[in-house]
Enzyme design. Structure first.
Site, PDB file in Angstrom:
ATOM      1  N   THR A  37      19.561  29.765 -61.700  1.00  0.00           N
ATOM      2  CA  THR A  37      20.024  28.609 -61.432  1.00  0.00           C
ATOM      3  C   THR A  37      20.203  27.312 -62.745  1.00  0.00           C
ATOM      4  OG1 THR A  37      19.201  28.817 -59.336  1.00  0.00           O
ATOM      5  CG2 THR A  37      19.936  26.487 -59.760  1.00  0.00           C
ATOM      6  N   SER A 108      15.740  35.290 -60.574  1.00  0.00           N
ATOM      7  CA  SER A 108      15.823  34.163 -59.799  1.00  0.00           C
ATOM      8  C   SER A 108      17.022  34.108 -59.007  1.00  0.00           C
ATOM      9  CB  SER A 108      15.671  32.676 -60.714  1.00  0.00           C
ATOM     10  OG  SER A 108      15.375  31.543 -59.899  1.00  0.00           O
ATOM     11  N   GLN A 109      17.970  33.085 -59.004  1.00  0.00           N
ATOM     12  CA  GLN A 109      19.072  33.141 -58.201  1.00  0.00           C
ATOM     13  C   GLN A 109      20.004  34.319 -58.549  1.00  0.00           C
ATOM     14  OE1 GLN A 109      23.515  30.724 -56.980  1.00  0.00           O
ATOM     15  NE2 GLN A 109      21.641  29.498 -58.003  1.00  0.00           N
ATOM     16  N   ASP A 193       4.453  30.993 -58.750  1.00  0.00           N
ATOM     17  CA  ASP A 193       5.715  31.021 -58.812  1.00  0.00           C
ATOM     18  C   ASP A 193       6.329  29.958 -57.744  1.00  0.00           C
ATOM     19  OD1 ASP A 193       8.597  31.291 -58.798  1.00  0.00           O
ATOM     20  OD2 ASP A 193       8.737  32.731 -59.881  1.00  0.00           O
ATOM     21  N   HIS A 205       7.654  31.402 -63.304  1.00  0.00           N
ATOM     22  CA  HIS A 205       8.750  31.717 -62.939  1.00  0.00           C
ATOM     23  C   HIS A 205       9.729  32.056 -64.331  1.00  0.00           C
ATOM     24  CE1 HIS A 205      12.151  32.248 -60.333  1.00  0.00           C
ATOM     25  NE2 HIS A 205      12.939  31.455 -61.144  1.00  0.00           N
TER      26      HIS A 205
END
Ligand SMILES: *[C@@H]1O[C@H](CO)[C@@H](O)[C@H](O)[C@H]1NC(C)=O
Ligand SMILES: *[C@@H]1O[C@H](CO)[C@@H](O)[C@H](O)[C@H]1NC(C)=O
Ligand SMILES: *[C@@H]1O[C@H](CO)[C@@H](O)[C@H](O)[C@H]1NC(C)=O
Ligand SMILES: *[C@@H]1O[C@H](CO)[C@@H](O)[C@H](O)[C@H]1NC(C)=O
Length: 227
Positions: A37, A108-109, A193, A205
């Protein structure tokens, strides 16, 4: 059981193979990377592992998933667009290069959209469907799927690596399975995280490439070498 043999595919040799219609050079290995993101278009934190893969397999090519990677109010819209982008880009590549091996890496995203595209939703309101959305050729040719800091993390899945026990902010339900791909997935999440678990250390993260890049590469190699 799928076997991706380096030898039979000539990966130890140098020559590139050609796709069926001879209009493009096809690599033996193609890596898709999906970023996290709010990072600008590019590989974002997925770059660490993408680079390791390219270095390990000279001649391998790489491709960014083109999607907003937006946060805040438009996060779920961005996930929806990202899932469609994963499906579209992998389908196009697999159709053009049906003999090439695909490796997926999402951060992540980027991990969330990769997870949703391959394993299916629902991931409301971004994805309604519960079925895998990738093309048959993509499904067949994908050797490994590496997820880092996936917000869909939930404890107990067979491919989890790391010490996280708490679920991510977009966690799968406890009864989730990804039958078709679970042997090819490796998903990293540690308890500090804030996004794939409920910790408070953003550095954890952002650090999976350094922490687990080598482990992920070993996993990929193990999937490429026939037993
Ligand atoms: C040939 O491959 C290209 C992609 O490189 C694709 O766009 C095109 O549709 C293919 N043509 C045929 C006839 O399969
Ligand atoms: C999911 O279904 C709802 C209700 O039918 C619909 O409004 C929405 O547009 C759908 N979302 C997607 C991403 O297809
Ligand atoms: C989990 O792993 C991380 C990263 O290695 C470490 O910093 C953390 O202390 C560990 N947490 C627990 C509860 O073991
Ligand atoms: C899994 O759990 C969800 C609720 O968390 C439920 O809606 C769904 O029907 C369950 N699916 C299966 C296959 O049991």
């Amino acid at each position: 059981m799928l076997l991706f043999s380096l030898l039979s595919l000539g990966i130890l040799g140098a020559a590139a193979q050609r796709g069926q219609n001879q209009t493009r050079e096809c690599p033996q290995i193609h890596v898709f990377g999906a970023r996290e993101t709010t990072t600008p278009q590019g590989f974002g934190s997925a770059k660490t592992l993408v680079d390791l893969i390219i270095k390990r397999f000279p001649g391998a090519t790489s491709e960014e998933i083109i999607y907003p990677a937006a946060g805040g109010d438009v996060y779920s819209q961005s996930v929806g667009k990202g899932v469609l982008a994963v499906v579209k880009q992998t389908s196009a590549f697999a159709a053009a290069c049906p003999d090439s091996i695909i490796i997926m890496h999402g951060y992540s995203q980027g991990a969330q959209i990769t997870d949703d595209a391959f394993c299916g939703g629902p991931d409301l309101p971004s994805v309604n469907s519960s079925i895998s959305l990738v093309s048959k050729t993509t499904a067949k040719n994908t050797a490994a799927i590496i997820l880092m800091g996936n917000p869909r993390h939930v404890a107990g899945l067979p491919f989890n690596v790391g010490n996280a026990t708490e679920p991510g902010f977009a966690a799968r339900p406890a009864n989730f399975t990804c039958q078709l791909f679970q042997d090819r997935i490796r998903a990293y999440c540690d308890s500090p995280d804030p996004f794939c678990a409920k910790g408070n250390d953003p550095a954890t993260h952002q650090g999976y490439g350094l922490e687990y890049g080598k482990d992920a590469l070993d996993f990929i190699v193990s999937k490429l070498v026939a037993n």
